[in-house]
Design a protein around this motif. Structure first.
Motif, PDB file in Angstrom:
ATOM      1  N   GLN A  35       9.587  11.370  -2.691  1.00  0.00           N
ATOM      2  CA  GLN A  35       9.151  12.443  -1.804  1.00  0.00           C
ATOM      3  C   GLN A  35       7.648  12.733  -1.978  1.00  0.00           C
ATOM      4  O   GLN A  35       6.921  12.850  -0.985  1.00  0.00           O
ATOM      5  N   VAL A  36       7.215  12.860  -3.222  1.00  0.00           N
ATOM      6  CA  VAL A  36       5.791  13.093  -3.463  1.00  0.00           C
ATOM      7  C   VAL A  36       4.994  11.956  -2.829  1.00  0.00           C
ATOM      8  O   VAL A  36       3.979  12.170  -2.169  1.00  0.00           O
ATOM      9  N   PHE A  37       5.480  10.761  -3.015  1.00  0.00           N
ATOM     10  CA  PHE A  37       4.719   9.656  -2.490  1.00  0.00           C
ATOM     11  C   PHE A  37       4.650   9.645  -0.969  1.00  0.00           C
ATOM     12  O   PHE A  37       3.584   9.424  -0.384  1.00  0.00           O
ATOM     13  N   ALA A  38       5.786   9.919  -0.326  1.00  0.00           N
ATOM     14  CA  ALA A  38       5.796   9.920   1.145  1.00  0.00           C
ATOM     15  C   ALA A  38       4.802  10.941   1.689  1.00  0.00           C
ATOM     16  O   ALA A  38       4.118  10.699   2.679  1.00  0.00           O
ATOM     17  N   ARG A  39       4.705  12.088   1.023  1.00  0.00           N
ATOM     18  CA  ARG A  39       3.836  13.149   1.514  1.00  0.00           C
ATOM     19  C   ARG A  39       2.376  12.937   1.161  1.00  0.00           C
ATOM     20  O   ARG A  39       1.487  13.344   1.906  1.00  0.00           O
ATOM     21  N   GLU A  40       2.103  12.378  -0.015  1.00  0.00           N
ATOM     22  CA  GLU A  40       0.743  12.418  -0.562  1.00  0.00           C
ATOM     23  C   GLU A  40       0.066  11.057  -0.640  1.00  0.00           C
ATOM     24  O   GLU A  40      -1.089  10.978  -1.040  1.00  0.00           O
ATOM     25  N   MET A  41       0.760  10.002  -0.252  1.00  0.00           N
ATOM     26  CA  MET A  41       0.186   8.652  -0.351  1.00  0.00           C
ATOM     27  C   MET A  41      -1.204   8.572   0.280  1.00  0.00           C
ATOM     28  O   MET A  41      -2.106   7.925  -0.254  1.00  0.00           O
ATOM     29  N   HIS A  42      -1.382   9.260   1.419  1.00  0.00           N
ATOM     30  CA  HIS A  42      -2.663   9.179   2.138  1.00  0.00           C
ATOM     31  C   HIS A  42      -3.804   9.852   1.381  1.00  0.00           C
ATOM     32  O   HIS A  42      -4.959   9.722   1.770  1.00  0.00           O
ATOM     33  N   ARG A  43      -3.490  10.587   0.300  1.00  0.00           N
ATOM     34  CA  ARG A  43      -4.531  11.234  -0.488  1.00  0.00           C
ATOM     35  C   ARG A  43      -5.168  10.305  -1.516  1.00  0.00           C
ATOM     36  O   ARG A  43      -6.134  10.676  -2.174  1.00  0.00           O
ATOM     37  N   LEU A  44      -4.582   9.119  -1.711  1.00  0.00           N
ATOM     38  CA  LEU A  44      -5.175   8.173  -2.667  1.00  0.00           C
ATOM     39  C   LEU A  44      -6.526   7.692  -2.162  1.00  0.00           C
ATOM     40  O   LEU A  44      -6.750   7.593  -0.961  1.00  0.00           O
ATOM     41  N   ASP A  45      -7.421   7.365  -3.090  1.00  0.00           N
ATOM     42  CA  ASP A  45      -8.717   6.808  -2.682  1.00  0.00           C
ATOM     43  C   ASP A  45      -8.493   5.396  -2.126  1.00  0.00           C
ATOM     44  O   ASP A  45      -7.436   4.787  -2.347  1.00  0.00           O
ATOM     45  N   PRO A  46      -9.479   4.848  -1.412  1.00  0.00           N
ATOM     46  CA  PRO A  46      -9.281   3.577  -0.706  1.00  0.00           C
ATOM     47  C   PRO A  46      -8.792   2.433  -1.598  1.00  0.00           C
ATOM     48  O   PRO A  46      -7.917   1.660  -1.177  1.00  0.00           O
ATOM     49  N   ASP A  47      -9.337   2.292  -2.811  1.00  0.00           N
ATOM     50  CA  ASP A  47      -8.918   1.174  -3.667  1.00  0.00           C
ATOM     51  C   ASP A  47      -7.457   1.299  -4.080  1.00  0.00           C
ATOM     52  O   ASP A  47      -6.696   0.334  -4.022  1.00  0.00           O
ATOM     53  N   ARG A  48      -7.073   2.504  -4.514  1.00  0.00           N
ATOM     54  CA  ARG A  48      -5.682   2.689  -4.940  1.00  0.00           C
ATOM     55  C   ARG A  48      -4.736   2.558  -3.745  1.00  0.00           C
ATOM     56  O   ARG A  48      -3.644   2.004  -3.861  1.00  0.00           O
ATOM     57  N   LEU A  49      -5.147   3.082  -2.593  1.00  0.00           N
ATOM     58  CA  LEU A  49      -4.316   2.976  -1.393  1.00  0.00           C
ATOM     59  C   LEU A  49      -4.108   1.511  -1.025  1.00  0.00           C
ATOM     60  O   LEU A  49      -3.003   1.092  -0.668  1.00  0.00           O
ATOM     61  N   ALA A  50      -5.169   0.714  -1.158  1.00  0.00           N
ATOM     62  CA  ALA A  50      -5.066  -0.716  -0.838  1.00  0.00           C
ATOM     63  C   ALA A  50      -4.090  -1.405  -1.790  1.00  0.00           C
ATOM     64  O   ALA A  50      -3.285  -2.253  -1.370  1.00  0.00           O
ATOM     65  N   ALA A  51      -4.140  -1.031  -3.079  1.00  0.00           N
ATOM     66  CA  ALA A  51      -3.235  -1.643  -4.062  1.00  0.00           C
ATOM     67  C   ALA A  51      -1.778  -1.291  -3.743  1.00  0.00           C
ATOM     68  O   ALA A  51      -0.884  -2.139  -3.799  1.00  0.00           O
ATOM     69  N   VAL A  52      -1.560  -0.023  -3.382  1.00  0.00           N
ATOM     70  CA  VAL A  52      -0.215   0.443  -3.052  1.00  0.00           C
ATOM     71  C   VAL A  52       0.294  -0.266  -1.795  1.00  0.00           C
ATOM     72  O   VAL A  52       1.439  -0.726  -1.734  1.00  0.00           O
ATOM     73  N   ARG A  53      -0.572  -0.369  -0.792  1.00  0.00           N
ATOM     74  CA  ARG A  53      -0.158  -1.033   0.449  1.00  0.00           C
ATOM     75  C   ARG A  53       0.179  -2.498   0.189  1.00  0.00           C
ATOM     76  O   ARG A  53       1.093  -3.040   0.784  1.00  0.00           O
ATOM     77  N   ALA A  54      -0.562  -3.134  -0.713  1.00  0.00           N
ATOM     78  CA  ALA A  54      -0.287  -4.538  -1.028  1.00  0.00           C
ATOM     79  C   ALA A  54       1.093  -4.682  -1.676  1.00  0.00           C
ATOM     80  O   ALA A  54       1.846  -5.604  -1.358  1.00  0.00           O
ATOM     81  N   ASP A  55       1.436  -3.736  -2.578  1.00  0.00           N
ATOM     82  CA  ASP A  55       2.763  -3.774  -3.213  1.00  0.00           C
ATOM     83  C   ASP A  55       3.873  -3.581  -2.173  1.00  0.00           C
ATOM     84  O   ASP A  55       4.884  -4.282  -2.182  1.00  0.00           O
ATOM     85  N   ARG A  56       3.686  -2.602  -1.302  1.00  0.00           N
ATOM     86  CA  ARG A  56       4.689  -2.352  -0.252  1.00  0.00           C
ATOM     87  C   ARG A  56       4.826  -3.581   0.639  1.00  0.00           C
ATOM     88  O   ARG A  56       5.922  -3.941   1.055  1.00  0.00           O
ATOM     89  N   ARG A  57       3.685  -4.176   0.959  1.00  0.00           N
ATOM     90  CA  ARG A  57       3.655  -5.341   1.839  1.00  0.00           C
ATOM     91  C   ARG A  57       4.439  -6.503   1.215  1.00  0.00           C
ATOM     92  O   ARG A  57       5.158  -7.217   1.907  1.00  0.00           O
ATOM     93  N   ARG A  58       4.266  -6.703  -0.093  1.00  0.00           N
ATOM     94  CA  ARG A  58       4.999  -7.786  -0.775  1.00  0.00           C
ATOM     95  C   ARG A  58       6.498  -7.610  -0.579  1.00  0.00           C
ATOM     96  O   ARG A  58       7.234  -8.559  -0.319  1.00  0.00           O
ATOM     97  N   TYR A  59       6.950  -6.367  -0.761  1.00  0.00           N
ATOM     98  CA  TYR A  59       8.377  -6.095  -0.621  1.00  0.00           C
ATOM     99  C   TYR A  59       8.825  -6.331   0.817  1.00  0.00           C
ATOM    100  O   TYR A  59       9.850  -6.978   1.085  1.00  0.00           O
TER     101      TYR A  59
END
Lengths: 196, 196
Positions: free
Chosen positions: B105-129
């Motif tokens: 839940q925290v992640f769904a709401r706050e993911m967009h608050r990550l800085d660009p580098d961390r957001l890119a890393a997270v998106r890459a992990d999601r993308r792999r899945y």
């Protein structure tokens, strides 16, 4: 309650500015001052129509769910069979969410910021939509035109999950038009519900 | 990268306190001071392990996706047929999300608050899945064990939409255990993919 009332140009400018700013900076990251400046409206103008920033957030959602509930009523009133109803609802939900993707995104992120009364009203609207869709699936399963492959509640959670997640990936300039995506989802769900 | 490293009791206390506070008050509504007080750790203790509040938010997600990616690798390595793989992935995703519903839940709401580098890393992990799941569906369609009822990408968006929406409705004390819900969703999706 179900939208359509916010028709003055000033209100529309305020709502459009609020959607854009909330989408970019988050609800907490935007002041009333920034909204009135972006909308080129005075603070008095804003407070003539809206009680607060919360009220603007609520109205962003009400205008979207209001349209969607009106479309749902129209689909249900058409008296189609369950399969055609399921397809029409999926088509309407996906395309209206795509057309208002910024509103849907702001709402997905900030809905929990509403005060308890407004949150309860929003949840009641969502619930009406959820229950109406579930009842169509239940009717199809009762009449034997849909398989009892999964409870109607689970089918409903899958369909609404897909719709509510659209803000995370849908782009108006993306490769797939929303209408085509809607037909594919309807094909998948209706194939899943097809009696064997 | 894929979690498992955050094993010290202090780190676990800090992450648990941050999840709880972010879930209740939002990322912006919580100070570092509140987190260290709730975790009964000094500020120096926090900064020994985490650069910032952003780093805590990122770690909350990394520990969840890290577990999920490790489970995915295990499922794929088992060499099951496409239908059994789809079922195993849905089961794993639904139950691990249910077990960590506050983090989700925290992640769904706050993911967009990550800085660009961390957001890119997270998106890459999601993308792999996302890509790994889509490839399983594509393989089944290519081999003829799944119908081409909808593009594999659309099937994947439906399944991940359902999972990512779970924080909005899933309650650990609710009527339906997550494992039962997962089987129902798998039944629906696999029935939709069954060749006619």
């Amino acid at each position: 309650m179900t939208g359509g009332a916010r028709t003055s140009p000033v209100e529309r400018r305020l709502l459009a500015a609020a959607v854009r700013l909330f989408a970019e900076h988050g609800f907490d990251g935007v002041s009333v001052q920034q909204i009135v400046e972006a909308a080129q409206v005075t603070k008095g103008g804003l407070y003539h129509y809206f009680d607060s920033k919360q009220d603007l957030l609520h109205e962003i959602y009400r205008s979207l769910i209001g349209r969607q509930l009106a479309d749902l009523e129209r689909i249900l009133a058409a008296g189609l069979d369950p399969a055609a109803t399921v397809r029409a609802v999926i088509r309407e939900l996906v395309t209206s969410t795509a057309e208002h993707i910024d509103e849907a995104q702001v709402f997905a992120r900030e809905m929990h910021r509403l005060d308890p009364d407004r949150l309860a009203a929003v949840r009641a609207d969502r619930r009406r939509y959820h229950v109406a869709f579930r009842e169509v699936v239940e009717r199809g399963q009762r009449e034997g035109v849909f398989a009892k492959v999964a409870p109607a509640e689970t089918v409903t959670l899958v369909v609404f999950g897909m719709v509510n997640e659209m803000p995370r990936w849908y782009r108006a300039d993306g490769r797939k038009p929303a209408a085509a995506f809607a037909e594919e989802v309807a094909d998948l769900i209706l194939a899943g519900l097809r009696p064997s």
